[in-house]
Scaffold this active site. Structure first.
Site, mmCIF file in Angstrom:
data_model
loop_
_atom_site.group_PDB
_atom_site.id
_atom_site.type_symbol
_atom_site.label_atom_id
_atom_site.label_comp_id
_atom_site.label_asym_id
_atom_site.label_seq_id
_atom_site.Cartn_x
_atom_site.Cartn_y
_atom_site.Cartn_z
ATOM 1 N N SER A 184 14.958 -15.942 22.056
ATOM 2 C CA SER A 184 16.197 -16.494 21.506
ATOM 3 C C SER A 184 17.401 -15.968 22.272
ATOM 4 C CB SER A 184 16.349 -16.131 20.028
ATOM 5 O OG SER A 184 17.579 -16.643 19.521
ATOM 6 N N LYS A 202 9.723 -16.518 15.571
ATOM 7 C CA LYS A 202 10.767 -17.350 16.183
ATOM 8 C C LYS A 202 11.018 -18.598 15.332
ATOM 9 C CE LYS A 202 13.856 -18.879 18.957
ATOM 10 N NZ LYS A 202 13.572 -19.967 19.824
ATOM 11 N N HIS A 254 13.152 -17.441 12.541
ATOM 12 C CA HIS A 254 14.470 -17.193 13.142
ATOM 13 C C HIS A 254 15.257 -18.503 13.217
ATOM 14 C CE1 HIS A 254 17.134 -17.442 16.659
ATOM 15 N NE2 HIS A 254 17.328 -16.126 16.581
ATOM 16 N N ASN A 255 14.609 -19.560 13.721
ATOM 17 C CA ASN A 255 15.282 -20.839 13.856
ATOM 18 C C ASN A 255 15.601 -21.456 12.499
ATOM 19 O OD1 ASN A 255 14.871 -20.349 16.545
ATOM 20 N ND2 ASN A 255 13.989 -22.340 17.009
ATOM 21 N N GLU A 282 18.631 -19.854 11.363
ATOM 22 C CA GLU A 282 19.693 -20.423 12.210
ATOM 23 C C GLU A 282 20.143 -21.786 11.677
ATOM 24 O OE1 GLU A 282 19.363 -22.527 16.459
ATOM 25 O OE2 GLU A 282 18.833 -20.390 16.496
#
Length: 621
Positions: free
Chosen positions: A288, A343, A346-347, A350
């Site tokens: 990222s 990830k 994480h997204n 986000e």
């Protein structure tokens, strides 16, 4: 390099023996006038150090010509390092980092050595930490530190590293690797719009013969020394499988592939099993930071076999972003597909963070100009809600096409998305976790793409958002920060549930730490989460919980006012409904369970015996 007591000489001597190079202590090169001054108890100033540093620079030039050396030098200021580098190419900086208390305790334990805490503190105050170099934490033993540096230098010189995929991210990560001294081979297909990509990249960024380009798999793989390390920077999905199949004829046992794209974690685990049958390892690694992060230091989330990750760790550590303590924003997160799962979450976080900012923007523009909104976001970006996403948002809003036209007013309101947000929602549903804010953000992007329907219904309604005074900006700021805490809680609790379900043993505090820099969701809040998660869930923290309770009235005001003004705020609403439900002793789902039993015979538990026998009722009796 590092402050006194960080172990420069010890690590340097060990490393010099491993490299079979001479070792030098910079203190031995002070001129007599400096030595007399220090013996008199007088501190040296920059003018005292200048001739000393110039002398060392001259010596470094001689050592380079003679095949190299290891030098231990404090080099605390950037200006000192520039003097040492003057005319000298190829210096490798090893930065030793540690807390004041740790280093002071070590100094006190030395025989016949006393270094006052005041003098040590002055060194910490003087230390201008470089963004470049290989940063090591001195909590570990000197021998381990020397081994890590030795492994790093071995990787840099070996010519074992290859990268496939010269898209935007791939190009920037290549430049990062080259800048950090790695020999690198790159591959890209040479067809259609990508014709000439490899030649153009190599011509532009060739670094003293350390960069080689290829357009066929055989030459690419055979150019790398074994065991090879190959990074895939290609689009997730079928392309990854096609690239792996293209490589298989030329790879050998113990070679390592790092899939650094946004692959679905279950696909990663399928590929790991397939490759392992041939003795080849696959690391599924989340990356990222966007293009800027790939160049200047991203956050890396590698998942897979520990021994395999250990082999590539020096490469990741030197190219990753650094946190506030100088530690690389990389950690071996867990086995299997955990790197890509992390990830994915994480997204998801986000997605929700972006949606919250967009909803605030939507609310404010009912009564404010772009300049006013941009100024508010800029002010907020210096507070406890400071974040990368908030920081770029005020820059976006200020951007103009012309003196009269803001760029934001010309951009279509149809938002795109990739698979990670959808996957996060699907995984949360499979695990039985209410990731409601991620789901709200994903759904809103879907609605945004229903443009024709929205236009028609808007015409049928024939009603603009209702005007009225906006709520106090300070209260709005509290509401924004409130929802962000709920979003981070949901994201990390989804990780906690996945860790238990898949037996990954994830360290949530460490994951939060590697998200404090380099990545898209880096923020002041993430830094606090890294501390809070050491003792439990984010909402379990008494100070967080108390603050959320006290700020609830501002959240209610915002949701109410937005509804009255006909402004959709699904992410804030989902955050508040989650809060209401998670803090409610009793929910109406007793009726839902009774309904399920009525039409499907699913049964129910009694309140007075919630862990007893399940009951089923003939509701027609």
């Amino acid at each position: 390099m590092g402050v006194s007591g960080s172990g420069k000489n010890t690590v340097g001597e060990l490393l010099a023996r491993k490299l079979e190079l001479p070792f030098y202590d910079a203190d031995d090169y002070h001129p007599e006038v400096n030595i007399r001054k220090m013996n008199e108890g007088k501190p040296l100033d920059d003018s005292d150090r200048e001739p000393w540093l110039k002398k060392l620079s001259s010596e470094i030039r001689n050592w380079i010509d003679s095949g190299g050396a290891v030098l231990a030098c404090s080099a605390l200021k950037e200006s000192y390092r520039k003097l040492l580098e003057n005319g000298n190419e190829g210096i490798q900086w090893i930065v030793l980092r540690g807390s004041h208390d740790l280093i002071y305790d070590r100094i006190k334990k030395r025989a016949d050595h006393f270094f006052s805490s005041e003098l040590l503190q002055s060194q910490f105050d003087t230390f201008e930490v470089p963004e470049y170099g290989y940063h090591l934490q001195v909590e570990e033993s000197p021998s381990i530190l020397a081994d890590r540096v030795f492994s790093l230098i071995g990787l840099q010189e070996s010519g074992r590293i290859g990268l496939i995929g010269l898209g935007t991210m791939g190009k920037q990560l290549c430049r990062n690797l080259l800048r950090n001294g790695f020999k690198l081979a790159v591959y890209n297909q040479d067809e259609g719009e990508e014709k000439g990509t490899v030649n153009a990249f190599v011509s532009k960024y060739s670094n003293e013969g350390k960069l080689r380009g290829y357009t066929d798999y055989r030459s690419f793989v055979q150019s790398l020394e074994s065991p090879r390390i190959i990074l895939l920077m290609v689009k997730a999905g079928e392309v990854v499988d096609l690239v792996i199949e293209g490589l298989m004829s030329y790879l050998e046992a113990e070679d390592v592939i790092i899939d650094a794209g946004n692959s679905f974690f279950k696909d990663t685990e399928r590929r790991q099993r397939y490759l392992k049958e041939n003795g080849i390892e696959l690391i599924g690694m989340g990356v990222s930071g966007g293009a800027s992060g790939a160049l200047n230091g991203p956050s890396f989330m590698p998942g897979g076999d520990d021994n395999c990750i250990d082999m590539v760790y020096p490469l990741l550590q030197i190219t990753a972003a650094k946190d506030n303590d100088g530690k690389a924003c990389v950690t071996s997160v867990g086995p299997g597909g955990s790197g890509h799962y992390i990830k994915m979450v994480h997204n998801g976080i986000e997605y929700a963070e972006m949606q919250l900012i967009a909803e605030i923007y939507s609310y404010l523009r009912q009564g404010m100009s772009n300049e006013e909104i941009g100024k508010i976001f800029k002010e907020w970006s210096h507070g406890e809600s400071d974040s990368f996403l908030l920081g770029i948002s005020h820059k976006i809003i200020f951007k103009k096409n012309s003196p009269q036209e803001f760029l934001i007013d010309t951009i279509s309101d149809k938002a795109g998305s990739k698979g990670t947000g959808n996957w996060a929602v699907e995984s949360a549903s499979e695990l039985g976790f209410p990731a409601s804010m991620i789901m709200a953000a994903v759904n809103f992007r879907m609605i945004s793409n229903m443009k024709n329907i929205r236009d028609r219904f808007s015409r049928d309604l024939n009603q603009d958002p209702r005007e009225g005074d906006l709520m106090d900006i300070g209260s709005l700021y509290k509401t924004f920060h409130w929802a962000r805490i709920i979003n981070h809680h949901q994201g990390f609790e989804l990780l906690r549930m996945a860790s238990e379900a898949y037996n990954w043993k994830l360290e949530l505090a460490e994951i939060a730490r590697i998200w404090t820099n380099g990545c898209i969701i880096r923020s002041a809040l993430m830094e606090r989460c890294a501390e809070k998660l050491k003792t439990g869930a984010i909402l379990n923290d008494p100070s967080n919980f108390k603050w959320l309770v006290e700020a609830e009235k501002e959240v209610i005001e915002f949701i109410t006012d937005s509804a009255e003004k006909r402004i959709p705020i699904p992410c804030f609403s989902s955050a508040y409904n989650f809060w209401l439900a998670i803090t409610a002793k009793n929910l109406p789902t007793n009726l839902v369970q009774a309904q399920r039993d009525f039409f499907g015979g699913h049964g129910f538990y009694r309140k007075d015996d919630p862990h007893g026998e399940i009951e089923r009722l003939n509701w027609d009796d």
